[in-house]
Design a protein around this motif. Sequence first.
Motif: not given
Length: 193
Positions: A15-16, A19-20, A22-23, A174, A177, A181
Motif C-alpha cells: 500500500k505504501e 501511494k508512492d 500516485s504521489d 486516490a 489507489i 488497496g
Amino acid sequence: MIKRDVRIKANEGIKELLKDYSDSFRINKQRAKEEQMLKLPAGARAPKDVELYGEYKDSFNEKVMEIKYKVKDIIDPIRKDLINQTTDAPDTDAINTVSLLSTRKKVSEDDIYNMLDRYGNNYQVYNAVKDIAIDHEIRVPDHPIDREIENIDNLLANCNQLSLRNAENGHASAGYIALMGMSVDDAFPIDQE
C-alpha cells in the motif's frame, strides 16, 4: 497459510508503494506544469492539463519500475513459501485414514468435512479428500492456499499494469489507489488470524 505478521508487513508495504506511485505521478505532473507555465508568454493562459515529458516522464517511469520490483520482492518469497506448503508430506495416520475413506462405497458430507477438520491443514490430504468428495458428488471448496495464491497472482498482475499510460488514464488517482488497496487486502488480509 501466510503468517499474520507477514500479511501485515506485505499489506502495509505494498500500500505504501502504491501511494508512492500516485504521489510520484502527481509531483512529476505538477513540476512539468510549472515548467511549462514558466515558458508561457505574459498573459497566456496556463494549460489545464500537462502530459509528462522529458525528465519528468523519465523520473516517473523509473519510479514505476522501482515500485514493480519492490512489489515483486515482497510477493515472491511469500508465494514461494505457499508453494512449498503444498508439497508438505502428510503423516502416516492421515494417509491411512484417507486411504480407508477412499475404499468406502458410501461417504457422507459429514465424513468429508470431519476429515477436512482433522487433516485438512495438509494440502495433499485436503486435495485427496476433495477428490473423494467429488467422486461422491459432495462439493468442497478449494484449499485456502489455492485462494491465497490466486489472490496474490491477481495482485501482482494488477501491479504489473502500473505505467505512465495508465496513470494518465486515471490509474494514479486516490480512488484507483483505494481500489488497488482492496486487491492488496484480498491478497494479504490483516484482520484475519
